[in-house]
Write a protein that holds these residues in place. Structure first.
Motif, short mmCIF file in Angstrom:
data_model
loop_
_atom_site.label_atom_id
_atom_site.label_comp_id
_atom_site.label_asym_id
_atom_site.label_seq_id
_atom_site.Cartn_x
_atom_site.Cartn_y
_atom_site.Cartn_z
N GLN A 184 5.22 -4.89 -9.38
CA GLN A 184 4.53 -5.06 -8.10
C GLN A 184 3.03 -4.90 -8.28
OE1 GLN A 184 5.61 -5.88 -5.25
NE2 GLN A 184 7.81 -5.67 -5.42
N PRO A 185 2.25 -5.78 -7.68
CA PRO A 185 0.81 -5.56 -7.72
C PRO A 185 0.47 -4.30 -6.94
CG PRO A 185 1.34 -7.42 -6.31
CD PRO A 185 2.62 -6.96 -6.92
N LYS A 186 -0.47 -3.54 -7.46
CA LYS A 186 -0.70 -2.21 -6.93
C LYS A 186 -1.91 -2.20 -6.04
CE LYS A 186 -2.00 0.01 -10.18
NZ LYS A 186 -2.22 0.72 -11.39
N ASN A 187 -3.03 -2.54 -6.63
CA ASN A 187 -4.22 -2.68 -5.83
C ASN A 187 -4.37 -4.16 -5.57
OD1 ASN A 187 -4.87 0.05 -6.08
ND2 ASN A 187 -5.71 -0.35 -8.10
N VAL A 188 -4.83 -4.47 -4.41
CA VAL A 188 -4.93 -5.88 -4.08
C VAL A 188 -6.19 -6.46 -4.71
CG1 VAL A 188 -4.99 -7.54 -2.23
CG2 VAL A 188 -3.68 -5.46 -1.98
N VAL A 189 -6.02 -6.98 -5.91
CA VAL A 189 -7.13 -7.73 -6.51
C VAL A 189 -6.90 -9.15 -6.06
CG1 VAL A 189 -8.14 -8.51 -8.63
CG2 VAL A 189 -7.36 -6.18 -8.43
N ALA A 190 -7.55 -9.47 -4.97
CA ALA A 190 -7.05 -10.52 -4.11
C ALA A 190 -6.84 -11.86 -4.78
CB ALA A 190 -7.98 -10.69 -2.94
N ILE A 210 -0.42 -15.24 -6.67
CA ILE A 210 0.37 -15.60 -7.85
C ILE A 210 1.60 -14.70 -7.90
CG2 ILE A 210 0.35 -15.75 -10.35
CD1 ILE A 210 -2.08 -17.09 -10.16
N ASN A 227 -2.90 -5.20 -16.74
CA ASN A 227 -3.09 -6.43 -15.98
C ASN A 227 -4.28 -7.18 -16.52
OD1 ASN A 227 -2.00 -4.59 -13.41
ND2 ASN A 227 -1.29 -6.66 -13.58
N ILE A 257 9.11 -2.98 -12.82
CA ILE A 257 8.46 -2.94 -11.52
C ILE A 257 7.13 -3.65 -11.61
CG2 ILE A 257 7.81 -1.42 -9.62
CD1 ILE A 257 10.67 -1.00 -10.58
N ASN A 287 -5.54 -12.66 -7.26
CA ASN A 287 -4.26 -12.76 -7.92
C ASN A 287 -3.08 -12.60 -6.96
OD1 ASN A 287 -5.72 -12.98 -10.15
ND2 ASN A 287 -5.18 -11.00 -11.03
#
Lengths: 724, 685
Positions: B23-29, B34, B49, B21, B31
Motif C-alpha cells: 500500500q502506498p503510505k504517504n501520498v506522493v501524488a 499507478i 520506493n 503489503i 504515483n
C-alpha cells in the motif's frame, strides 16, 4: 619514504587527471548532450491510454430504424420521446439520432432471459431466502409485476405494481421528466414498497441505453476515473469481465480497505459518432449508494454497455467466534431518492469537452462551482516537509528537514529568480513530525523555528483529520468502527506502521479547534476528508453531505477533492493528471480540468516524483495547471529510516534549478490563459494537441520526438507553441 | 561482489514483508494513479520506493486459454504458446497483424522459442515432444525421447520449455528432469545433461529428515536434485535457468546463469522469491524475471548482468482490471525497445510495460558503467540521484566513478551513503595511505615532543605547585574499597586464581559493585559496538532496539551463572551463587580492557587489515572463555574430570532453560488468546 614519493607522484598524476576530467565534466553542454543522447522510446507511450488518441471523425449514419412498436408520448423543439407500450423500453430522438434502451437488431440471437433483460426498462437484484442475490429484469417477472404508464405533459409516470400483494414482490414508481435537451429520471424512495419477505438489493434503469456493438459505431464512453478516461468502441476488448466501481469509492464504514477505484464525480457519457451525437448522465441524487458499470463486448453480448446501478441495501461479512463469517443483509432499504439527468449533446458538443461543459454548467447552476481565482498569475505549490522521527537506540531521533528559516531562504532564492507567486503547504511541522500528524496533534513544533516569521508568505498547513498512524497494532480512541464491529485500519510498510481511520464524529469535534489554531498563522490545506467520503454507525452516507459542509465556513485549499467538497475548495491541490489505469481505457482526457478551468485554480501532482518529467511538464501545459513540488531543505536520504522514507526525491538542492526552469517553461505557455476557461481541445496528430481557451488563445503541445508543422509554424519536439 | 552478498543478507529479511503489503503510505501524488509500487534497493539493502520505472501501455487480449509461454524474436515479433487452444499465436506489434501456427499438430504447447533463422521451436506437454517449425508453420522435425543408453532408462522426457543456440543445439527442460537440461543436437542426438542443480540441504532440514516419513522426505528433503523449471538463452549463447522450490525445501539457486561447466556465475544473486516463473535476457544482458507466490506475488524484476536488482514492480490482485495487477503471470519477454511483455495465464492476456524517462536514465547509466565509460555514467548517475536520493546502486556506482577519478573525498561520501563498505574500504585505504605519506614525519615529531614533555613533567613533578595535594587525593582514592575492587580487574589477566581467592575467601568484592559492573558492561558494549567501532566493522542493521541489545548482552551472562550454579549444587561444588555471579563479570575482564582500544583502532583499519580485528576479538573472547572456566574450577574446587562434566551439564542446563522458556511462552500466548476470546464473547457479543 620511497613509497611516500611514489604515492605523491601518483597523487600529482591523479590530480591532473581529475582536473582535466572535472573541466570536462563541468562543461554544461556536455552534460546536456549526454542526457539528450538518451534514446527515447516514447512512441509506445504515445500510443497508450495515457494520452488522448486522435479521433475517428468518420460521419456515422444511423441505419433505418423500425419505430412501428413505439408510440410517441412527448415532443418538444429538440427531442421526441417514444415508449414501447409492451415492454416499456424507451427511445429518444435528438438531433435526428435515435437513442434506444434496447438493441435495434439481432435480438433473436439472445436467450429469452437476455432478450427480456435487454428490453426491460429496469433490472434488479434481490436476496433469496438463503441470502444469495438473484438478478432479474422487469420483463422476467410479468406474472408477479405489472407496469403502467401515465403521461402528464412532460412528466411520464411509470408505475410498477405487484399483482398479488400476498406474493413476495415490490412496487415502485419512476418519473421521467423531459426538458429541452434531455430528461431526468427520478425514483422517490417513499414509493418503493416491499411485500412479503421480499428484499430488494439493487436496481438499474435502461442498462442498454447508449450501447454500441463491437466497433460498428465510431465513438466512445466517457468515465470520470481520475481526471477522465475514454473507452473507444473496439471489436477487440482489452478485458473479459465487466468493470464496476462505486462513486466516491466504497464507504469505509462497510469496507475494510480502500484498494478499490474511486470515481469522484458521479457522471458518465456516451458518444455515437464523434462531434455528432452524445449524451451525459449526471447522477443528481443517490450517487453515494450508486455504482458505475461497464460491460465489454464478448462478455455475454457483443455490445459495449454502461449504466448506473443503485444499492438499496448493503450486505457485509460479520465474523463469528468460530472463525468463519456470515453474510449479513441490512434490514431496511435505504431512504433516499434515486435520480439522474440525461443531457443530449449534438455536433461540436458531442464529445467529452461538451460533456465537461454540460457538467460545468450544472455545477455553476447549483452554486458548487464558484470563481476562486484571486490574481491571474502562475503559482508554484511547494509542499514542504518539516521533519520526521526515526526510532533510535536510546531516543527517538528527530530529523529536521526544513526549518522556518530554511523556508525563508528558499523563498528568497526562488523569488530572486523570478518566481513571484509561491503557495506553501507545510507538513510535518507539528510535534511528532510527519508520522504523527494526527487529527489532534497539530501544534507547531518550536524546534523548527518561529512560524510567525512566515506571516508574509502565502502558507497553509497540511491537515488530514481522517488518519492516525501508530507503530503498534493498538487502535487509538476515536477510531472508526466498521459495521462488523472492527476497527478501520490499514497495515503499512509490512507492519512497521498502522494507519487508523478516525470516526467522523471525532473529527467534527476536533476540526474547529484545529482550524482556529491554524488560522492564527495561515489556513488549512485539507487532505483526507477532501476525497474520503464515509459514514459511521450514527449517520448514513446520505447525511454526511451536510456534516461535511458544516465543517467549513469559507473555501480552503483541498487535496484532490471530490464533487462533494468542491463547493468549499479554493485551491485544487494535487489534481490527477491520469485516470486510474484500467486496462480497457483507451484515452486519458482532462475532463476535470475543463470543468474547473476558469473557476478553481488547480495544481499538479509533485513533479519531482515524476518518472516522466518532460511528458508531465508538457501535460501540465496541455491541461493548464500550476506546477507543484514536495520539498525538503535537507537531503532526502536522511529520511530513509523514517515513516517519510518514500519522499525519495524531495531535496531542494537537487531540484531548485528544475523548479525555476519548469516555472519559466510553463509560464511562457500559460501566461495568457490563466484563469480562462478551456473551450476546446483537439488531437491534431498522434501526440500533438491543440487547446483553445475562451479568449481564443491556442496552445499547441507536441509530445512527440519530432518537430510538428502547424500552419507553417514549427512546434519543436517535446515543446509547445502559443497562438493568439 | 562481496558487498552485494552482504547487502543480500540484510535484504532477505525485509523484502518479503514489503511486497505483501504494497500500500502506498504517504501520498506522493504523481504515483497515486499507478496501481503498483516500484522498488529499488535502498541505502541499507532494503527495498525502497522509487519513481515509476515501467508504465503499462498496451494489452494483448486475443482469446487466450491458459497461455504458458511468450517469446519475442529479434524483429520484435511476439510468439505466445496458447496452451489451452493448442496453438502458437504470432503477433506483429507494428502492423497489428496476427496469425496462428501449429493448429492440429499441437495439443498443449507450454514452451516456445524462435532462433536467429526465425525457426520456431515448441515444447508440447501433452504429446511430450519438441516440434521444429519454419516461419510459415510447416513442421520440419520432431524431437522424441533420445534413444541413447546414457540418457538413462528411468530418466523422464516430458518437455515443457525449450531454447536453441546458434548451432541449433536444443536445450530442453523436462518435467521432473532431475538430471538437468536435456541437450540434443540438431538431429536429435542426445549430447548430455547440462546445468544439473546441486543437492544442498540446510543443517536443520538434514536433522529433521531423520524423523520424516518417506513421502515427506521425497517432497521436502529429497536428496535428488531439483529439476529446473524454465530457461533462457542470451545472445552470447549463455543459458539461464530458474528453479522453483517451496519455503522449507532444500536450498537451490532460484536463478542461475550457467558457465560452460553448468555452474552458476551470478554473484549478486538477488533472491527474494523461490518461485520465478520465467526469465528473459535482453541484448544488453539485463535479466528480466517474473515471480509468483504468496510471499512475492506477481513481481517483475529487472536485474543487471550479475544479478543485482535494479527495479521491481507489479502486484497480484485477482479480478483486477488495472494494469500492472496480475492474476498469475507465467511468462516474460522484452522487445528491442526495452518494453516488457508479461503473459498472465489466469488473466489470459499480455500486459506490456514501457520504460519511463527515469528508468531509461538508470539503464543507460548502468550501460555506460558496464562499458567503463565512467565519465558519462557519473553524469547520468548524478541525475538519477536527483530523482531518487535513496537509489543505492547510483550512489555506489558514483562512488566508483569518483574513485577512478581519484576524487577520494567524494568517493568516500558516495560509498558511505550507499553503505557500500567494500568500496569504502578500498578508498579509505588510499586516503589513509596518502595521509601517512603526508604526515608521517610530523607525527613522529609530535610523538617525540609529547614523550619529552612527559619525561620532564615526571622528573620535575615535585616542583609543580599543588602536585602534592593532588597526589595525596589520589592516594586517598587508592585506599578506598571500590578502587581495590576495580584494580582486581587487571589482576584477572595476570593471575585469575588470585582473583578467585579474593572473591571466594576474602570476599573483597561487594555484590553491589558486581551489579554496577554488570550494568557498566552492558552499556559499555552497546556504546562501543554502535558508536565507537569503526564504520567498516559496524553492523548495518537498520533498526537497533535498546531492550533487545541489553538482553543480547545480559542474558547469556546471567544464564551461564544460573545454569552453572544449579549444576554446582548438584555436583556439590564449593561455590555460592554470589561467588559465581561476581566471578562471571570478573572473567569478562579482557573485554573490559581490550574492547575499547580495539574498537578505536578499528576506525583506521580497512578490510585489508580485518585480520587484526578478527584476531583481536578472538583473543579477547577466547581469553574471557578461559577465565570463565578457570573461575568455575577454582570457585568450586573441581578436579579436571569434574570440571568437564560440569561444563557439559551447564551447557545442557542452558539449553533446557531456553526450551522451557519457549514452551511457557507458547502456552502463555495460547492462554492469553483463550481468555481474550472468552472475554470478547462474554462482553462484546
Amino acid at each position: 619514504m620511497k613509497k611516500g614519493k611514489v604515492v605523491l607522484l601518483l597523487i600529482a598524476i591523479i590530480t591532473v587527471v581529475t582536473i582535466t576530467l572535472r573541466v570536462y565534466a563541468n562543461n554544461n553542454s556536455e552534460i546536456d548532450d549526454i542526457i539528450n543522447e538518451l534514446e527515447q522510446s516514447s512512441s509506445t507511450l504515445l500510443d497508450s491510454n495515457l494520452f488522448t488518441q486522435p479521433d475517428d471523425l468518420r460521419p456515422y449514419e444511423q441505419p433505418e430504424i423500425d419505430m412501428s412498436e413505439y408510440t410517441e408520448v412527448y415532443r418538444n423543439t429538440n427531442l421526441t420521446f417514444y415508449v414501447n407500450m409492451n415492454t416499456f423500453a424507451i427511445r429518444v430522438k435528438y438531433n435526428n439520432y435515435i437513442w434506444s434502451s434496447s438493441p435495434f437488431q439481432d435480438l433473436e440471437n439472445f436467450s429469452r432471459a437476455w432478450r427480456n433483460k435487454l428490453n426491460s426498462p429496469f433490472s434488479y437484484t434481490y436476496f433469496s431466502k438463503d441470502d444469495n442475490d438473484v438478478s432479474r429484469s422487469m420483463l422476467d417477472n410479468q406474472e408477479i409485476l405489472k407496469l403502467n404508464m401515465e403521461v402528464n405533459d412532460n412528466v411520464i409516470n411509470f408505475k410498477v405494481d405487484i399483482i398479488d400483494k400476498d406474493e413476495n414482490g415490490f412496487s415502485l414508481s419512476y418519473y421521467i421528466t423531459i426538458n429541452d435537451h434531455g430528461f431526468t429520471l427520478n425514483v422517490p424512495h417513499e414509493e418503493i414498497i416491499e411485500y412479503g419477505n421480499f428484499r430488494l438489493f439493487t436496481i438499474s434503469f435502461f442498462e442498454f441505453f447508449g450501447s454500441a456493438k463491437l466497433d460498428q459505431i465510431p465513438g466512445y464512453y466517457f468515465i470520470p476515473s481520475g481526471n477522465g478516461a475514454l473507452v473507444r468502441f473496439s471489436a477487440h476488448p482489452k478485458v473479459n469481465t465487466p468493470f464496476v466501481s462505486r462513486f466516491f469509492a466504497q464507504d469505509l464504514y462497510y469496507a475494510t480497505n480502500l484498494s478499490g477505484i474511486s470515481l469522484n464525480y458521479p457522471v458518465f457519457g456516451t458518444v455515437h459518432g464523434i462531434n455528432q451525437n452524445a449524451y451525459l448522465v449526471n447522477v443528481t441524487s443517490g450517487a453515494e449508494y450508486a455504482e458505475y458499470n461497464y460491460w465489454p463486448p464478448k462478455f455475454r453480448t457483443d455490445y459495449h454497455m454502461q449504466y448506473v446501478n443503485f444499492y438499496l441495501r448493503e450486505k457485509y461479512q460479520q465474523a463469528v467466534p468460530s472463525g468463519n463469517s456470515v453474510t449479513v443483509i441490512e434490514k431496511n432499504i435505504k431512504p433516499y431518492d434515486m435520480s439522474f439527468d440525461v443531457t443530449f449533446l449534438a455536433n461540436e458538443n458531442a464529445n467529452y469537452i461538451g460533456m465537461a461543459k454540460t457538467y460545468k454548467n450544472y455545477l455553476l447552476n447549483e452554486g458548487i462551482l464558484q470563481n476562486r481565482w484571486e490574481d491571474k498569475e502562475l503559482a508554484v505549490h511547494l509542499d514542504v516537509l518539516g521533519g520526521d522521527y526515526e526510532a533510535g537506540l536510546f531516543f527517538k531521533k528527530f530529523h529536521k528537514m526544513t526549518t522556518v528559516d530554511d523556508i525563508l531562504v528558499i523563498n528568497d532564492d526562488l523569488t530572486s529568480q523570478g518566481i513571484k507567486n509561491i503557495y506553501y503547504t507545510l507538513r510535518g511541522f507539528n510535534k511528532g513530525g510527519n508520522v504523527d500528524a494526527s487529527y489532534k496533534n497539530y501544534k507547531f513544533n518550536k524546534k523548527l523555528g518561529d512560524v510567525n516569521k512566515l506571516k508574509d508568505l502565502h502558507i497553509a498547513f497540511y491537515y488530514d483529520a481522517t488518519v492516525i498512524h501508530r507503530n503498534k497494532l493498538n487502535a487509538p480512541i476515536g477510531t472508526l468502527k466498521t459495521i462488523d464491529n472492527r476497527f478501520s485500519y490499514e497495515m503499512l510498510d509490512g507492519g512497521k506502521y498502522y494507519r487508523y481511520y478516525m470516526d467522523i464524529d471525532r473529527i467534527v469535534k476536533e476540526l474547529p479547534d484545529a482550524k482556529k489554531y491554524f488560522n492564527q498563522y495561515g489556513t488549512i490545506a485539507l487532505a483526507g476528508l477532501s476525497n474520503l467520503f464515509y459514514s459511521n454507525e450514527n449517520h448514513m452516507r446520505s447525511e454526511m453531505y451536510a456534516i461535511y459542509h458544516n465543517l467549513f465556513d469559507e473555501p480552503i485549499a483541498m487535496y484532490n477533492p471530490n464533487v462533494i467538497m468542491l463547493e468549499d475548495t479554493s485551491k485544487f491541490l494535487t489534481i490527477p493528471f491520469q485516470h486510474e489505469r484500467l486496462r480497457f481505457f483507451s484515452d486519458n482526457v482532462p475532463f476535470l480540468q475543463i470543468v474547473l478551468s476558469g473557476y478553481i485554480p488547480y495544481y499538479s501532482s509533485y513533479l519531482n516524483f515524476s518518472a516522466n518529467k518532460q511528458m508531465d511538464t508538457l501535460r501540465l501545459i496541455d491541461f493548464g495547471g500550476h506546477p507543484a513540488y514536495l520539498i525538503t531543505y535537507q537531503p532526502s536520504h536522511l529520511l530513509s529510516k523514517t515513516f517519510s522514507n518514500n519522499y525519495y526525491a524531495s531535496y531542494y538542492g537537487n531540484i531548485d534549478d528544475n523548479i525555476v526552469e519548469t516555472y519559466q517553461f510553463v509560464y511562457n505557455a500559460l501566461e495568457k490563459v490563466l484563469g480562462e476557461e478551456i473551450s476546446n481541445r483537439e488531437v491534431l496528430a498522434k501526440g500533438v494537441v491543440r487547446v483553445t481557451y475562451a479568449n481564443n488563445v491556442q496552445i499547441i503541445v507536441n509530445y512527440t520526438d519530432t518537430d510538428y508543422d502547424y500552419e507553417g509554424a514549427i512546434v519543436s519536439a517535446r515543446n509547445y507553441l502559443v497562438r493568439e | 561482489m562481496m558487498k552485494r552478498i552482504n547487502v543480500l543478507l540484510v535484504m532477505f529479511v525485509c523484502v518479503i514483508m514489503v511486497f505483501i503489503i504494497g500500500q502506498p503510505k504517504n501520498v506522493v501524488a504523481s504515483n497515486t494513479d499507478i496501481p503498483y509500487q516500484t522498488y529499488s534497493i535502498g541505502l541499507y539493502g532494503e527495498l525502497v520506493n522509487t519513481a515509476v520505472a515501467y508504465e503499462g501501455t498496451f494489452i494483448l487480449n486475443a482469446g487466450f486459454m491458459s497461455p504458458q509461454d511468450i517469446y519475442i524474436d529479434k524483429e520484435d515479433i511476439v510468439y505466445i504458446a496458447d496452451s489451452g487452444n493448442g496453438r502458437i499465436y504470432i503477433y506483429n506489434p507494428v502492423t497489428g497483424e496476427e496469425r496462428v501456427i501449429g493448429n492440429g499438430i499441437l495439443q498443449n504447447p507450454t514452451g516456445v522459442f524462435v532462433d536467429k533463422q526465425k525457426d520456431i521451436y515448441v515444447a508440447d506437454a501433452k504429446l511430450n515432444k519438441v516440434f521444429w517449425f519454419n516461419q510459415d508453420g510447416e513442421l520440419i522435425k520432431e524431437y522424441n525421447r533420445p534413444t541413447e543408453t546414457f540418457f538413462g532408462e528411468t530418466a523422464t522426457y516430458q518437455p515443457r520449455k525449450v531454447v536453441v543456440n546458434d548451432n541449433k543445439d536444443v536445450y530442453i527442460i523436462s518435467e521432473g528432469g532431475n538430471n538437468g537440461i536435456i541437450l540434443l543436437n540438431k538431429d536429435g542426438e542426445f549430447l548430455g545433461y547440462y546445468g544439473t542443480n546441486k543437492v544442498n540441504l540446510s543443517f536443520g532440514l538434514y536433522l529433521r529428515r531423520m524423523f520424516m516419513s518417506k513421502e515427506q522426505r521425497q517432497s521436502l528433503a529429497s536428496l535428488i536434485p531439483k529439476p529446473s523449471h524454465n530457461l533462457a538463452i542470451d545472445n552470447k549463447g549463455i543459458i539461464y535457468t530458474i528453479t522453483t522450490s517451496k519455503k522449507e525445501e532444500q536450498l537451490v539457486d532460484p536463478l542461475k546463469k550457467l558457465n560452460i561447466e553448468g555452474n552458476n556465475i551470478l554473484s549478486g544473486n538477488y533472491i527474494f522469491s523461490k518461485s520465478y516463473q520465467d526469465v528473459f535476457i535482453d541484448d544488453k544482458g539485463l535479466i528480466y524475471v517474473v515471480c509468483d507466490d504468496a510471499e512475492a506475488p506477481a513481481i517483475i524484476s529487472v536485474l543487471d548482468k550479475s544479478g543485482f536488482l535494479i527495479f521491481a514492480f507489479g502486484t497480484k490482485r485477482s479480478g483486477s482490471l488495472k494494469i500492472g495487477q496480475f492474476e498469475s503471470p507465467s511468462g516474460i519477454a522484452v522487445d528491442s525497445n526495452g518494453d516488457i511483455w508479461v503473459l498472465d495465464k489466469a488473466g489470459n492476456n499480455v500486459q506490456v510495460f514501457t520504460k519511463t524517462e527515469f528508468a531509461n536514465l538508470v539503464l543507460t547509466a548502468i550501460d555506460y558503467h558496464d562499458k567503463s565509460q565512467y565519465d558519462k555514467s557519473s553524469v547520468l548517475f548524478k541525475e538519477v540521484i536527483k530523482q531518487n536520493a535513496m537509489f543505492a546502486l547510483a550512489h555506489s556506482s558514483l562512488g566508483k566513478a569518483y574513485e577512478r577519478e581519484g576524487n577520494w573525498e567524494k568517493s568516500l561520501e558516495s560509498y558511505r551513503i550507499a553503505n557500500d563498505k567494500f568500496g569504502y574500504s578500498n578508498v579509505y585505504w588510499e586516503v589513509r595511505d596518502n595521509w601517512i605519506a603526508d604526515n608521517l614525519l610530523i607525527t613522529l615529531v609530535i610523538i617525540g615532543i609529547v614523550w619529552l614533555a612527559l619525561y620532564f613533567l615526571n622528573k620535575y613533578k615535585h616542583s609543580i605547585k599543588g602536585y602534592d595535594v593532588i597526589h595525596a587525593k589520589i592516594e586517598n582514592i587508592k585506599n578506598t574499597q571500590t578502587y581495590h575492587e576495580i584494580m582486581l580487574m587487571p589482576r584477572v589477566l595476570r593471575n585469575p586464581n588470585d582473583v578467585v581467592y579474593e572473591i571466594k575467601f576474602r570476599q573483597s568484592v561487594r555484590i553491589r559493585t558486581a551489579i554496577v559492573l554488570y550494568v557498566i558492561f552492558v552499556f559499555f558494549n552497546i556504546i562501543t559496538s554502535h558508536f565507537i567501532l569503526g564504520y567498516l566493522f559496524r553492523s548495518l542493521t537498520q533498526e537497533i532496539v535498546l531492550s533487545y541489545e541489553i538482553m543480547k548482552i545480559l542474558l547469556p551472562l546471567l544464564l551461564i551463572g544460573i545454569s552453572n550454579h544449579l549444576i554446582n549444587s548438584l555436583q556439590s561444588g564449593e561455590g555460592f551463587y554470589r561467588d559465581i555471579f561476581i566471578g562471571v563479570i570478573y572473567a569478562c575482564a579482557p573485554i573490559f580492557i581490550f574492547k575499547l582500544p580495539l574498537d578505536i583502532i578499528s576506525n583506521v583499519l580497512t578490510y585489508n587489515e580485518a585480520f587484526i580485528m578478527n584476531l583481536g576479538y578472538l583473543i579477547m573472547y577466547g581469553w574471557t572463555g578461559i577465565n570463565l572456566i578457570l573461575m568455575i574450577k577454582e570457585i568450586n574446587n573441581y578436579k579436571p574430570g569434574q570440571l568437564i562434566l560440569n561444563l557439559l551439564l551447564t551447557a545442557f542446563t542452558m539449553l533446557i532453560i531456553i526450551i522451557i522458556y519457549l514452551v511457557l511462552n507458547v502456552l502463555a500466548t495460547q492462554a492469553w488468546s483463550f481468555f481474550e476470546g472468552l472475554f470478547k464473547e462474554v462482553f462484546l457479543q
